[in-house]
Design a protein around this motif. Structure first.
Motif: not given
Length: 320
Positions: A233-248
């Protein structure tokens, strides 16, 4: 960092394999792709052994890539000759995890910081001395420290020396390889804040490799998550922490402690079951399938594509 800033580093399908037996190959970095814009910090996180450090060292050219490209300002660093490689190292440096092991115990701090200056012939005489003193002051030390040896300093001070050494030849890009993991918790925030301050003042670009997810969020513009050599997974910091998509990624973020005792007590952690598969001769399919609570038959048969699900949000998962 401006959103329209030009791409300084572009990693395309990077592979780094190690032969560990007559018929065994360790796939430490397996088909990883990402880019870093000028003035940006890309955080790279994952469990121990996931390939973060190997990825960072291959990006720096310390390991020769098995496959793929590392483009620095449009030039593939794995195709440089000796003189071109020297020019590249003038523009790209590394801060290492262990601030003691990475410093020569027989050299004074002044000579450690000045070594790069001498190799590249940047300053001599009093100019060289003044440059070293200035670098030590920039990282929070003083000029009297130049005549001492590494063993005379604390872990946090040694890492500051390592940062001064990296800055000595005025690089544009720095790979920070877990620069805080060997430090006392009380010192970690100081070092991270110093790196942020230096980035703002000097216009630096970072690849920041770490275990500590809360620190990575603090310093990074975007965050990449690695699992067993692959980017999941790779995303902007706030998006990754607020809306993580990968189960890991969801499991990793659920383990971050919350300073509020009430929230911490009621917070639901995702516990990963099952064994971590071996990175040696991995089987087809998703590498996380054996530990994923959502795994379907396709997950064990076909390797998921690392694709853009939303704007600038990339995930490698069949179920997203």
């Amino acid at each position: 960092m401006k959103k329209d800033a030009k791409v300084l580093i572009e990693v395309k399908n990077l592979k780094k394999y190690f032969k560990v037996g007559p018929n065994a190959t360790l796939k430490a970095v397996d088909d990883v792709s990402f880019f870093i814009r000028k003035g940006e910090t890309l955080g790279l996180v994952g469990e121990s052994g996931c390939g973060k450090t190997t990825c960072g060292r291959t990006v720096m050219g310390m390991y020769k890539a098995t496959g793929g490209e590392v483009m620095f300002d449009g030039i593939d660093i794995h195709k440089l000759n000796k003189s071109e490689k020297k020019k590249f190292t003038r523009r790209a440096q590394m801060i290492f995890q262990d601030p003691y092991a990475s410093l020569n115990p027989r050299m004074t701090v002044g000579d450690i910081v000045g070594e790069g200056i001498d190799i590249h012939g940047l300053y001599s005489g009093q100019e060289r001395t003044d440059r070293i003193y200035n670098l030590l002051e920039i990282v929070g030390l003083n000029k009297e420290h130049a005549s001492r040896f590494a063993h005379e300093f604390s872990g946090g001070q040694r890492q500051r020396i390592g940062i001064a050494r990296a800055l000595a030849i005025e690089p544009e890009f720095i790979v920070c390889d877990e620069p805080i993991s060997a430090l006392d918790v009380s010192i970690q925030a100081q070092v991270v804040n110093l790196l942020i301050k230096l980035q703002q003042e000097l216009g630096l670009t970072y690849l920041f490799i770490a275990h500590d997810l809360s620190m990575v969020k603090h310093i990074s513009d975007r965050v990449g998550v690695m699992y067993l050599g692959s980017m999941v997974e790779l995303a902007s910091s706030h998006v990754l922490y607020d809306k993580p998509l990968h189960p890991y990624t969801q499991a990793l973020l659920s383990a971050i402690p919350v300073p509020d005792p009430e929230i911490e007590r009621t917070k639901k952690r995702i516990k990963l079951e099952g064994e971590v598969p071996s990175p040696i001769n991995p089987k087809p399919g998703c590498k996380f399938a054996a530990r994923c609570r959502y795994a379907k038959p396709i997950c064990k048969e076909k390797t998921p594509e690392f694709k853009e699900i939303e704007k600038d949000h990339f995930v490698a998962c069949h179920l997203v």
